[in-house]
Structure formats: C-alpha cells, structure tokens
Scaffold this motif. Structure first.
Motif, PDB file in Angstrom:
ATOM      1  N   THR A  27       0.821  -1.199   0.000  1.00 20.46           N
ATOM      2  CA  THR A  27       0.000   0.000   0.000  1.00 20.46           C
ATOM      3  C   THR A  27       0.855   1.249   0.000  1.00 20.46           C
ATOM      4  O   THR A  27       1.563   1.532   0.953  1.00 20.46           O
ATOM      5  N   SER A  29       0.139   4.338   0.245  1.00 19.01           N
ATOM      6  CA  SER A  29      -0.203   5.374   1.224  1.00 19.01           C
ATOM      7  C   SER A  29       0.425   5.126   2.584  1.00 19.01           C
ATOM      8  O   SER A  29       0.373   5.994   3.456  1.00 19.01           O
ATOM      9  N   SER A  53       0.425  11.481   4.023  1.00 16.34           N
ATOM     10  CA  SER A  53      -0.812  12.172   3.628  1.00 16.34           C
ATOM     11  C   SER A  53      -0.574  13.241   2.582  1.00 16.34           C
ATOM     12  O   SER A  53      -1.534  13.709   1.953  1.00 16.34           O
ATOM     13  N   ASP A  72       0.050  11.298  -5.388  1.00 10.47           N
ATOM     14  CA  ASP A  72      -1.311  10.891  -5.661  1.00 10.47           C
ATOM     15  C   ASP A  72      -1.439   9.461  -5.173  1.00 10.47           C
ATOM     16  O   ASP A  72      -1.000   8.517  -5.846  1.00 10.47           O
ATOM     17  N   ASN A  73      -2.000   9.300  -3.994  1.00  9.73           N
ATOM     18  CA  ASN A  73      -2.069   7.962  -3.404  1.00  9.73           C
ATOM     19  C   ASN A  73      -2.996   7.036  -4.187  1.00  9.73           C
ATOM     20  O   ASN A  73      -2.823   5.815  -4.154  1.00  9.73           O
ATOM     21  N   ALA A  74      -3.954   7.601  -4.891  1.00 10.78           N
ATOM     22  CA  ALA A  74      -4.841   6.768  -5.703  1.00 10.78           C
ATOM     23  C   ALA A  74      -4.105   6.181  -6.900  1.00 10.78           C
ATOM     24  O   ALA A  74      -4.468   5.118  -7.409  1.00 10.78           O
ATOM     25  N   LYS A  75      -3.065   6.884  -7.355  1.00 11.49           N
ATOM     26  CA  LYS A  75      -2.286   6.424  -8.508  1.00 11.49           C
ATOM     27  C   LYS A  75      -0.950   5.813  -8.096  1.00 11.49           C
ATOM     28  O   LYS A  75      -0.134   5.462  -8.952  1.00 11.49           O
ATOM     29  N   ASN A  76      -0.713   5.725  -6.779  1.00  9.94           N
ATOM     30  CA  ASN A  76       0.543   5.132  -6.284  1.00  9.94           C
ATOM     31  C   ASN A  76       1.773   5.823  -6.866  1.00  9.94           C
ATOM     32  O   ASN A  76       2.758   5.169  -7.224  1.00  9.94           O
TER      33      ASN A  76
END
Length: 126
Positions: A27, A29, A53, A72-76
């Motif tokens: 993960t 994030s 964050s 961008d945590n959604a895009k790693n």
C-alpha cells in the motif's frame, strides 16, 4: 514496494521537467516518500520529502521555490515538478520510500529509507 522513477532527460537551463515515481506492491499510502539526487563522486542528497498524507513537505534550500513534491495515493505515484532548472541540478534523481505509522511525518536522511527506485538522469544544459 517496488519503485520506478521516470521523467528525466536533457533540458535547457530555465526549463522544466516533471519526475514521476510509480510504486507497486504494498500500500503506497503507508509510505513517506523522498527524492534524492547524486552527482559522480558525491553522496546522495535530499531534494524533497513528503509525508504519507501529503500534508507535510520538505525542500532542500537549493531547490526551494523551484521544485514541488506531490503525491497521488490513488495512482501510487509521487512527483517532483522541477522548474527554473539550473546547471547545478544535473544529477541522477532517486525516489525512496519509508514505511511509517504516522501520516504527518517526513524523513530527510538517506539511511532511514527502506526502498529505492533505479534513478533517472536529469541533465541541464546552458
């Protein structure tokens, strides 16, 4: 986590580049991230760092006001936007990741990072 840095290249002084570092595996994030750079014969130096964050960032004095780190945590993916590039920014740039429980802490010391990308070369010509 595996890190893949990209976006380096040859650019004229005063120009811009955006480096990307894509993470795969665990993960994203959960990791604080950093960008370092290294020139031949020298150690790797911190350029910028960002907390899990994204709320906390750090910049080396030499790049303040010119570089921006983001994630961008959604895009790693973590980015390094580099503007107003100078000859002295020429280096191999590495992204690095450090797992941490805190969402708001960042890290500026190389030895604290667990994982490293392969490096991407940035060459700034005058």
């Amino acid at each position: 986590v595996q890190l893949q840095a990209s976006g380096g290249g040859l650019v004229q002084a005063g120009g811009s580049l955006r480096l990307s570092c894509a993470a795969s595996g665990r993960t994203f994030s959960m990791y604080a991230m950093g960008w370092f750079r290294q020139t031949p014969g020298n150690k790797r130096d911190i350029v910028a760092a960002i907390s899990r964050s994204g709320g906390a960032t750090y910049y080396a004095d030499s790049v303040k006001g010119r570089f921006t780190i983001s994630r961008d945590n959604a895009k790693n993916t973590v980015y390094l936007q580099m503007n107003s590039l100078k000859n002295e920014d020429t280096a191999v740039y590495y992204c690095a990741a450090k797992a941490d429980y805190s969402e708001s802490v960042l890290f500026t010391f190389e030895y604290l990072y667990h994982y490293w990308g392969q490096g991407t070369l940035v060459t700034v010509s005058s």
